[in-house]
Motif scaffolding. Structure first.
Motif, short mmCIF file in Angstrom:
data_model
loop_
_atom_site.label_atom_id
_atom_site.label_comp_id
_atom_site.label_asym_id
_atom_site.label_seq_id
_atom_site.Cartn_x
_atom_site.Cartn_y
_atom_site.Cartn_z
N LEU A 237 0.96 -1.04 -0.51
CA LEU A 237 0.00 0.26 0.09
C LEU A 237 0.77 1.22 0.02
CD1 LEU A 237 -2.90 -1.00 2.77
CD2 LEU A 237 -3.22 -1.15 0.07
N SER A 238 2.15 1.36 0.56
CA SER A 238 3.10 2.55 0.57
C SER A 238 3.41 2.47 -0.75
CB SER A 238 4.38 2.08 1.62
OG SER A 238 4.67 3.16 1.70
N GLN A 239 3.93 1.36 -1.24
CA GLN A 239 4.18 1.85 -2.78
C GLN A 239 3.77 2.26 -3.90
OE1 GLN A 239 5.81 -2.03 -3.98
NE2 GLN A 239 7.56 -2.16 -2.27
N LYS A 240 2.14 1.43 -3.58
CA LYS A 240 0.80 1.66 -4.49
C LYS A 240 0.69 4.24 -3.62
CE LYS A 240 -3.79 0.72 -6.26
NZ LYS A 240 -4.63 0.04 -5.62
N ILE A 241 0.63 4.03 -3.27
CA ILE A 241 0.79 5.21 -2.95
C ILE A 241 1.70 6.32 -3.45
CG2 ILE A 241 0.96 7.01 -0.47
CD1 ILE A 241 -0.93 5.87 1.28
N THR A 242 3.06 5.80 -2.71
CA THR A 242 3.78 6.77 -4.08
C THR A 242 3.55 6.87 -4.59
OG1 THR A 242 5.50 5.32 -1.87
CG2 THR A 242 6.46 6.77 -4.20
N PHE A 243 2.86 5.86 -6.00
CA PHE A 243 2.72 5.66 -7.26
C PHE A 243 1.80 6.55 -7.55
CE2 PHE A 243 -0.19 4.90 -10.89
CZ PHE A 243 0.45 4.86 -11.39
N LEU A 244 1.01 6.94 -6.55
CA LEU A 244 -0.54 7.63 -6.59
C LEU A 244 -0.12 9.02 -6.90
CD1 LEU A 244 -3.68 6.06 -4.99
CD2 LEU A 244 -3.04 5.71 -7.10
N LEU A 245 1.00 9.71 -5.84
CA LEU A 245 1.60 10.58 -5.73
C LEU A 245 2.40 11.31 -6.68
CD1 LEU A 245 2.02 13.11 -3.74
CD2 LEU A 245 3.96 11.75 -3.00
N ASP A 246 3.14 9.98 -6.90
CA ASP A 246 4.24 10.53 -8.08
C ASP A 246 2.65 10.84 -9.32
OD1 ASP A 246 5.97 9.97 -7.13
OD2 ASP A 246 6.53 8.38 -7.47
N ALA A 247 2.13 10.29 -9.77
CA ALA A 247 0.69 10.26 -10.71
C ALA A 247 -0.12 11.74 -10.54
CB ALA A 247 -0.45 8.80 -11.11
N THR A 248 -0.31 11.65 -9.37
CA THR A 248 -1.27 13.32 -8.94
C THR A 248 0.20 14.79 -9.77
OG1 THR A 248 -2.01 12.16 -7.59
CG2 THR A 248 -2.72 14.71 -7.26
N LEU A 249 1.18 14.78 -8.98
CA LEU A 249 2.36 15.53 -10.09
C LEU A 249 2.29 15.70 -11.45
CD1 LEU A 249 4.82 14.82 -6.61
CD2 LEU A 249 3.29 16.62 -7.18
N GLY A 250 2.09 14.68 -11.77
CA GLY A 250 2.11 14.23 -12.89
C GLY A 250 1.57 14.59 -13.78
N MET A 251 -0.09 14.73 -13.55
CA MET A 251 -1.05 15.55 -14.17
C MET A 251 -0.34 16.82 -13.38
SD MET A 251 -3.15 12.48 -15.35
CE MET A 251 -4.20 13.12 -15.36
N ILE A 252 -0.32 17.27 -12.66
CA ILE A 252 0.02 19.01 -11.99
C ILE A 252 0.71 19.34 -12.78
CG2 ILE A 252 0.32 20.65 -10.35
CD1 ILE A 252 -0.83 18.39 -8.64
N ASN A 253 1.76 18.62 -13.61
CA ASN A 253 2.76 18.96 -14.73
C ASN A 253 1.81 19.34 -15.76
OD1 ASN A 253 4.59 19.50 -12.61
ND2 ASN A 253 5.19 17.38 -12.89
N ILE A 254 1.44 18.11 -15.81
CA ILE A 254 0.26 17.91 -17.35
C ILE A 254 -0.81 19.32 -17.93
CG2 ILE A 254 -1.40 16.77 -18.90
CD1 ILE A 254 0.10 14.17 -18.01
N GLU A 255 -1.35 19.71 -16.48
CA GLU A 255 -2.31 20.97 -16.96
C GLU A 255 -0.94 22.01 -16.81
OE1 GLU A 255 -5.33 21.01 -16.54
OE2 GLU A 255 -5.67 19.14 -16.25
N GLN A 256 -0.26 22.10 -15.84
CA GLN A 256 0.34 23.67 -16.32
C GLN A 256 1.09 23.55 -17.38
OE1 GLN A 256 3.35 22.94 -12.18
NE2 GLN A 256 1.41 24.12 -11.42
N ASN A 257 1.41 22.31 -17.65
CA ASN A 257 2.28 22.25 -19.34
C ASN A 257 0.99 22.90 -20.48
OD1 ASN A 257 4.82 21.70 -18.61
ND2 ASN A 257 4.40 19.56 -18.84
N ALA A 258 0.24 22.42 -20.28
CA ALA A 258 -1.13 22.93 -21.20
C ALA A 258 -1.47 24.45 -20.81
CB ALA A 258 -2.09 21.76 -21.26
N ILE A 259 -1.17 25.02 -19.87
CA ILE A 259 -1.60 26.66 -20.00
C ILE A 259 -0.34 27.48 -20.65
CG2 ILE A 259 -1.81 28.19 -17.77
CD1 ILE A 259 -3.10 26.31 -16.49
N ILE A 260 1.13 27.11 -19.90
CA ILE A 260 2.16 27.42 -20.71
C ILE A 260 2.47 27.52 -22.64
CG2 ILE A 260 4.71 27.55 -20.69
CD1 ILE A 260 3.55 28.33 -17.94
N LYS A 261 1.48 26.15 -22.56
CA LYS A 261 1.79 26.30 -23.89
C LYS A 261 0.81 27.10 -24.62
CE LYS A 261 -0.49 22.43 -26.14
NZ LYS A 261 -0.73 20.91 -26.83
N ILE A 262 -0.41 27.04 -24.20
CA ILE A 262 -1.76 28.58 -25.08
C ILE A 262 -1.05 29.58 -24.37
CG2 ILE A 262 -3.07 29.22 -24.44
CD1 ILE A 262 -4.59 26.81 -22.84
#
Length: 324
Positions: A241-266
């Motif tokens: 479960l700890s490893q899965k939480i770490t994965f979800l944390l990385d995935a969430t930060l990745g999704m946030i980065n994608i959102e920010q990159n999309a805004i910067i791209k615009i």
């Protein structure tokens, strides 16, 4: 507060008078005891109870030891695990002869549920050793329930992370902030359970040795070994479960980065699209005397059309290449 229990037909029976029923009492539970209560129990059993500071020490020699023929075992247990602020605190189990003494300053659910169940149902309690084994099994069951609930919550968080592409950008930002907070709380909970299971692994090994020394019945020793295996399996599940939480944390930060990159791209595309019109406007804003278009009837429409065309061409190229 002192709670004491005697045994009757394999069931726990609360005792109202500690000193009068001392010969029959099998379990003494000290919950946030005062110094006077500690002294009274020490005088009745001739056992030196550990202080709260001693219980909080992390050295194995301070948590698992034998003194005056009594076995002292301290484990860290979670309480208030259903709230946003779970609490971890040490609990000391003392086997003094055939009596069990517990010292604690929090209220883990097992200490409420087990006595209530043992009063109604015969759980096979015959002395302090069997009470301790039943109590520890109840605590392990509670830890398993906490991990099971945490696993379900983590699955729900996983869906929230990977199914959050709809809605406005501001709504998605609020959503990701909430998800990050939930991930942090689940990581804290799972980490606390892992720490608790680690102390239980040490305690179960020490208890198995103590029962061998006291010539406990074979069934009790077998139950302790089974409990030890259960603790190991729960520890493995907590690590997963700890490893899965770490994965979800990385995935969430990745999704946030994608959102920010999309805004910067615009913003980047907008800057590139409006750069050629700005260049055209800058050229025709010069103050040279000789500029052929200044006296031309169609000079102004020509400049406007040139700016519009210079904006459309980069935008069309971006769309054609799939950058937008």
């Amino acid at each position: 507060m002192i709670r004491s229990y005697t045994l009757e037909n394999g069931r726990l029976k609360p005792s109202q008078d500690l000193s009068a029923d001392m010969e029959k009492i099998a379990w003494i539970d000290l919950f946030t005891p005062s110094r006077e209560e500690e002294t009274a129990v020490e005088n009745l059993l001739t056992v030196a109870l550990p202080t709260r500071e001693e219980m909080e020490e992390i050295e194995i020699s301070s948590r698992l030891y034998v003194e005056d023929g009594a076995y002292f075992m301290t484990a860290t247990l979670p309480s208030h695990s259903d709230t946003d602020k779970p609490l971890m605190a040490p609990v000391t189990f003392i086997l003094a002869g055939k009596k069990l003494i517990t010292v604690r300053y929090t209220e883990p659910r097992a200490f409420v549920a087990f006595p209530q169940r043992a009063e109604k149902v015969a759980t096979g309690c015959t002395n302090g050793e069997t009470i301790l084994v039943n109590l520890l099994e109840s605590i392990v069951d509670r830890l398993a329930d906490i991990l099971e609930k945490a696993a379900k919550d983590i699955e729900s968080l996983s869906r929230d992370v990977f199914e959050s592409s709809k809605g406005k950008a501001s709504t998605r930002n609020d959503h990701f902030q909430r998800v990050l907070k939930d991930i942090g709380r689940k990581e804290e909970l799972v980490s606390n359970v892992r720490d608790s299971l680690l102390t239980f692994q040490r305690l179960s090994g020490f208890l198995a040795h103590a029962l061998d020394q006291s010539k406990a019945v074979k069934d009790v020793r077998a139950r302790v070994k089974t409990m030890s295996r259960d603790v190991l399996s729960l520890a493995d599940h907590a690590n997963f479960l700890s490893q899965k939480i770490t994965f979800l944390l990385d995935a969430t930060l990745g999704m946030i980065n994608i959102e920010q990159n999309a805004i910067i791209k615009i913003f980047s595309v907008a800057a590139v699209v409006f750069l050629p019109p700005t260049l055209v406007a800058s050229i025709y804003g010069m103050n040279f005397d000789i500029m052929p278009e200044l006296n031309w009837t169609f000079g102004y429409p020509f400049a406007i059309g040139l700016m519009v065309l210079s904006a459309i061409i980069p935008f069309w190229l971006f769309r054609r290449r799939g950058w937008l």
